[in-house]
Design a protein around this motif. Sequence first.
Motif, PDB file in Angstrom:
ATOM      1  N   LYS A 270       0.844  -1.196   0.000  1.00  0.00           N
ATOM      2  CA  LYS A 270       0.000   0.000   0.000  1.00  0.00           C
ATOM      3  C   LYS A 270       0.881   1.247   0.000  1.00  0.00           C
ATOM      4  O   LYS A 270       1.824   1.343   0.776  1.00  0.00           O
ATOM      5  CB  LYS A 270      -0.893  -0.007   1.243  1.00  0.00           C
ATOM      6  CG  LYS A 270      -1.859   1.133   1.328  1.00  0.00           C
ATOM      7  CD  LYS A 270      -3.149   0.759   0.667  1.00  0.00           C
ATOM      8  CE  LYS A 270      -4.222   1.790   0.937  1.00  0.00           C
ATOM      9  NZ  LYS A 270      -5.236   1.769  -0.079  1.00  0.00           N
TER      10      LYS A 270
ATOM     11  N   SER B  79       1.340   4.985   1.011  1.00  0.00           N
ATOM     12  CA  SER B  79       0.736   5.809   2.063  1.00  0.00           C
ATOM     13  C   SER B  79       0.211   7.130   1.501  1.00  0.00           C
ATOM     14  O   SER B  79      -0.790   7.652   1.972  1.00  0.00           O
ATOM     15  CB  SER B  79       1.729   6.052   3.203  1.00  0.00           C
ATOM     16  OG  SER B  79       2.924   6.599   2.696  1.00  0.00           O
ATOM     17  N   ARG B  80       0.888   7.671   0.469  1.00  0.00           N
ATOM     18  CA  ARG B  80       0.442   8.899  -0.194  1.00  0.00           C
ATOM     19  C   ARG B  80       0.509   8.689  -1.700  1.00  0.00           C
ATOM     20  O   ARG B  80       1.395   7.998  -2.198  1.00  0.00           O
ATOM     21  CB  ARG B  80       1.349  10.076   0.164  1.00  0.00           C
ATOM     22  CG  ARG B  80       1.307  10.515   1.598  1.00  0.00           C
ATOM     23  CD  ARG B  80       2.167  11.770   1.843  1.00  0.00           C
ATOM     24  NE  ARG B  80       3.235  11.999   0.898  1.00  0.00           N
ATOM     25  CZ  ARG B  80       4.499  11.619   1.059  1.00  0.00           C
ATOM     26  NH1 ARG B  80       4.854  10.943   2.123  1.00  0.00           N
ATOM     27  NH2 ARG B  80       5.417  11.902   0.151  1.00  0.00           N
TER      28      ARG B  80
ATOM     29  N   GLU C  15       3.827   9.625  -3.308  1.00  0.00           N
ATOM     30  CA  GLU C  15       5.008   8.938  -2.773  1.00  0.00           C
ATOM     31  C   GLU C  15       5.733   8.159  -3.871  1.00  0.00           C
ATOM     32  O   GLU C  15       5.103   7.545  -4.725  1.00  0.00           O
ATOM     33  CB  GLU C  15       4.565   7.970  -1.667  1.00  0.00           C
ATOM     34  CG  GLU C  15       5.692   7.205  -1.030  1.00  0.00           C
ATOM     35  CD  GLU C  15       5.197   6.222   0.037  1.00  0.00           C
ATOM     36  OE1 GLU C  15       6.056   5.560   0.624  1.00  0.00           O
ATOM     37  OE2 GLU C  15       3.981   6.107   0.242  1.00  0.00           O
TER      38      GLU C  15
END
Length: 189
Positions: A175, A177-178, A181
């Motif tokens: 996953k 996170s942003r 990213e």
Amino acid sequence: VKMSGEEILVCAVQLGDNFCLYFAGLECDAFCKEKILHRVLRNVNSQLLVVRPDLNIAAFEDVTDQEIKSGNGMHFNIHYYKTTTPSAGMPVAFSVQVEDKSYYMCCEKECGKMTVRFREGEVPKEIPGESNVIFFKKTFTSCSSRAFKFEYSLEQGMFLAFEEEGCLRKLILKKLSREDEVDETMKIS
């Protein structure tokens, strides 16, 4: 017709007796196989992805030129699909030949965690709706056009990546996170 920045081709077919306009070419969301490319997949460390169904594992490994020539479990077929919703990225599925058997990549939930698996069988020609074999191919960054990341179609923000596990760099779903990213473990060329 232009809807939210996307152009949609609409072709009128006929004007009915009741002056209703009938259209053709409208489809429900679906994936239809368009082409297949044959590639090896490399991570940021130039290691090749190797599938070992007997061990139920796929990992990035250092591979010799001789092993690449044999190609067992490392020459992937990337199946490109046409879709009615192109904004998510180019839909692709992966398959690989190991000895005389074909395996396709899919994601399955195991012990509450999404896991990448290779199952014996063929990738379908048409997928009528959602599927655990479809990934959206996206450019890794705007300045690296030859590197990509692959987002799992059933869970936004989950990408193919590698994770160090002992001496292995195991293929996983990870996953972000942003959205902005940059995670080098997701970079595949």
